[in-house]
Write an enzyme that holds these catalytic residues in place. Structure first.
Site, mmCIF file in Angstrom:
data_model
loop_
_atom_site.group_PDB
_atom_site.id
_atom_site.type_symbol
_atom_site.label_atom_id
_atom_site.label_comp_id
_atom_site.label_asym_id
_atom_site.label_seq_id
_atom_site.Cartn_x
_atom_site.Cartn_y
_atom_site.Cartn_z
ATOM 1 C CG ASP A 103 -1.806 -1.075 1.403
ATOM 2 O OD1 ASP A 103 -2.149 -1.678 0.384
ATOM 3 O OD2 ASP A 103 -2.189 -1.351 2.557
HETATM 4 N N1 URA Z 1 -1.298 -5.948 4.010
HETATM 5 C C1 URA Z 1 -1.745 -4.681 4.023
HETATM 6 O O1 URA Z 1 -2.741 -4.385 4.661
HETATM 7 N N2 URA Z 1 -1.068 -3.763 3.330
HETATM 8 C C2 URA Z 1 0.040 -4.034 2.629
HETATM 9 O O2 URA Z 1 0.616 -3.144 2.018
HETATM 10 C C3 URA Z 1 0.496 -5.355 2.627
HETATM 11 C C4 URA Z 1 -0.191 -6.298 3.326
#
Ligand code: URA
Length: 241
Positions: A103
């Site tokens: 993310d």
């Molecule tokens: N899980 C999440 O919530 N975000 C990420 O970036 C990776 C795994």
């Protein structure tokens, strides 16, 4: 060899990405448009994408320590900073792309390659390798919540597979908990959703491990090439299944 695999091996995109490219009509075999991803090809066939000949590329593999505030994509239509901007121009010449995604607000270990085949396997649910995260969550994580996270929680229409969960530290002053969680899947925003479900929202999240790879020696915002034995080990992970 099937057309989609040829494209993936040439580093055009992952296998899934290659299917989309073929179906969108951008690919010709010996000058004829082909819309079938499974179309059989021989090494002698001349294959073009957008009328540019594809050649088998030498494969490269990198490990990036992603900072927060970067989008995991090769190009961003909204003109936000992308993970690609962290790479030198020379290294980008090999048409590398991220394996899976972190993310915008997540930091940590992200692999890059132009090897569509490896990327394809590493991101398939049945081959999902272990991913280790450090999450700082709001509140004092309870035993009940830990048990639920370990066993599996319902996020949207999906129940997560068993995870390993370990509290690293309770910060009583700020009322937060630092937790290490290891999962083998890669659903969209999975870790954040898992902690949301048990009522302990994530404040910040870092991926510290991917298979046996760690962030050791790689500063936030920088990257390094994988060593040959590390690449072999990743392929080994796939063969194990
Ligand atoms: N899980 C999440 O919530 N975000 C990420 O970036 C990776 C795994």
């Amino acid at each position: 060899m099937r057309l989609q695999k040829r494209l993936a091996e040439a580093g055009v995109a992952s296998r899934r990405g290659s299917v989309e490219i073929i179906e969108s009509g951008r690919v010709k075999v010996n000058g004829e448009q082909v819309l079938e991803p499974g179309f059989p090809t021989t090494p002698k066939d001349l294959i073009t994408v957008d009328d540019r000949l594809i050649e088998k590329e030498e494969h490269v593999y990198y490990l990036l320590n992603k900072p927060t505030g970067y989008v995991t994509t090769v190009k961003d239509d909204l003109k936000r900073k992308t993970v690609m901007s962290l790479f030198d121009e020379m290294d980008k010449k090999n048409r590398i792309f991220p394996v899976g995604r972190l993310d915008f607000d997540t930091a940590g270990l992200l692999l890059f390659t132009n090897d569509g085949d490896l990327a394809f396997y590493l991101t398939r649910p049945e081959f999902e390798v272990k991913k280790t995260y450090l999450a700082r969550v709001e509140g004092m994580l309870t035993k009940v919540a830990i048990k639920a996270l370990k066993t599996g929680v319902a996020i949207e229409n999906y129940v997560t597979r068993p995870a390993q969960v370990r509290v690293v530290e309770y910060d009583k002053r700020n009322m937060t908990t630092l937790v290490q969680i290891i999962i083998h899947e890669g659903k969209n925003q999975q870790v954040r959703k898992m902690f949301d479900t048990v009522g302990f929202p994530v404040k910040n999240l870092t991926r510290i491990g991917y298979a046996d790879l760690t962030l050791d020696g790689v500063e936030r915002g920088s990257y390094r090439p994988l060593k040959i034995h590390e690449v072999k080990k990743l392929f080994g992970e796939i063969k194990k299944r």
